[in-house]
Scaffold this active site. Structure first.
Site, PDB file in Angstrom:
ATOM      1  N   GLY A   1      26.838 -67.500  26.006  1.00  0.00           N
ATOM      2  CA  GLY A   1      26.269 -68.324  24.941  1.00  0.00           C
ATOM      3  C   GLY A   1      26.456 -69.789  25.276  1.00  0.00           C
ATOM      4  O   GLY A   1      27.382 -70.148  26.007  1.00  0.00           O
TER       5      GLY A   1
ATOM      6  N   GLN B   1      26.990 -78.860  23.977  1.00  0.00           N
ATOM      7  CA  GLN B   1      27.754 -78.651  25.210  1.00  0.00           C
ATOM      8  C   GLN B   1      27.069 -79.263  26.432  1.00  0.00           C
ATOM      9  O   GLN B   1      27.693 -79.486  27.461  1.00  0.00           O
ATOM     10  CB  GLN B   1      27.979 -77.148  25.454  1.00  0.00           C
TER      11      GLN B   1
ATOM     12  N   CYS C   1      35.394 -70.391  26.142  1.00  0.00           N
ATOM     13  CA  CYS C   1      34.301 -71.327  25.931  1.00  0.00           C
ATOM     14  C   CYS C   1      34.110 -72.140  27.207  1.00  0.00           C
ATOM     15  O   CYS C   1      35.091 -72.576  27.815  1.00  0.00           O
ATOM     16  CB  CYS C   1      34.653 -72.251  24.764  1.00  0.00           C
ATOM     17  N   LEU C   2      32.848 -72.344  27.589  1.00  0.00           N
ATOM     18  CA  LEU C   2      32.574 -73.113  28.812  1.00  0.00           C
ATOM     19  C   LEU C   2      33.058 -74.563  28.661  1.00  0.00           C
ATOM     20  O   LEU C   2      33.291 -75.231  29.656  1.00  0.00           O
ATOM     21  CB  LEU C   2      31.077 -73.082  29.137  1.00  0.00           C
TER      22      LEU C   2
ATOM     23  N   HIS D   1      30.347 -68.351  17.127  1.00  0.00           N
ATOM     24  CA  HIS D   1      30.986 -69.317  18.028  1.00  0.00           C
ATOM     25  C   HIS D   1      30.008 -70.438  18.388  1.00  0.00           C
ATOM     26  O   HIS D   1      30.347 -71.621  18.315  1.00  0.00           O
ATOM     27  CB  HIS D   1      31.465 -68.565  19.282  1.00  0.00           C
ATOM     28  N   GLU D   2      28.775 -70.056  18.738  1.00  0.00           N
ATOM     29  CA  GLU D   2      27.776 -71.071  19.129  1.00  0.00           C
ATOM     30  C   GLU D   2      27.370 -71.930  17.939  1.00  0.00           C
ATOM     31  O   GLU D   2      27.185 -73.137  18.070  1.00  0.00           O
ATOM     32  CB  GLU D   2      26.541 -70.410  19.759  1.00  0.00           C
TER      33      GLU D   2
ATOM     34  N   HIS E   1      29.684 -74.778  17.237  1.00  0.00           N
ATOM     35  CA  HIS E   1      29.470 -75.962  18.087  1.00  0.00           C
ATOM     36  C   HIS E   1      28.530 -76.959  17.409  1.00  0.00           C
ATOM     37  O   HIS E   1      28.675 -78.163  17.586  1.00  0.00           O
ATOM     38  CB  HIS E   1      28.848 -75.562  19.435  1.00  0.00           C
TER      39      HIS E   1
HETATM   40 ZN   LIG Z   1      31.806 -72.494  23.180  1.00  0.00          ZN
END
Ligand SMILES: [Zn+2]
Length: 172
Positions: free
Chosen positions: A46, A51, A94-95, A136-137, A140
């Site tokens: 995701g 991000q 998370c990236l 989660h996304e 953000h």
């Molecule tokens: Zn994330």
């Protein structure tokens, strides 16, 4: 098709509430395709627009396990319209928080309204892993990271380590 640089915490853009998208046009479609390229390259399941330094309400996801069963989901202005009382715990990563993982408790299922890449209104009932990923996304988009759901002690420890890694990368 391009792979974009991914911001890592701490970064002010990751803490900013993203703006609603007024029109799903070629600019947004290109952004979503670039975000998918970036996500597959990472690899991740995701990615949210903040991000990649774009503070707009756009997320992409794909929980397919192999390249053959890729099923990308592209969402504009997603909104949770229903959440189950029952919760689920997943170990999240998370990236934008590289190399750190933690258990996070969230509703087990959620119903999400969103616009797809053509601008059409859609609804999905997300369950299991997809429910976790979409929540989660969407976090953000409100400037929330998964580490904001864990104890401040653990969060601050992770942020200190990430800051140190950033400083070291700048000095080398
Ligand atoms: Zn994330």
């Amino acid at each position: 098709m391009s792979v974009l640089p991914i911001l890592t915490a701490p970064d002010p853009i990751l803490k900013t509430k993203a703006k609603r998208v007024e029109l799903v046009d070629d600019r947004i479609r290109t952004l979503m395709n670039d975000m998918l390229d970036t996500m597959y390259d990472a690899p991740g399941i995701g990615l949210a627009a903040p991000q990649v330094a774009v503070s707009e309400r756009v997320i992409v996801m794909d929980i397919g396990r192999t390249e053959e069963d890729r099923e990308p989901l592209r969402m504009v202005n997603p909104e949770i319209v229903w959440a189950s009382d029952e919760d689920n715990t997943y170990e999240e990563g998370c990236l934008s928080v590289p190399s750190h993982y933690s258990d996070v408790v969230r509703p087990k299922s959620v119903k999400v309204h969103y616009l797809d890449e053509t601008g059409a209104a859609k609804e999905v009932l997300a369950e299991g892993l997809l429910a976790t990923v979409v929540q989660h996304e969407m976090d953000h988009l409100d400037g929330i990271l998964f580490i904001d759901h864990i104890s401040s002690l653990k969060r601050n420890m992770i942020l200190r380590k990430l800051l140190k890694a950033k400083k070291e990368a700048l000095e080398s």
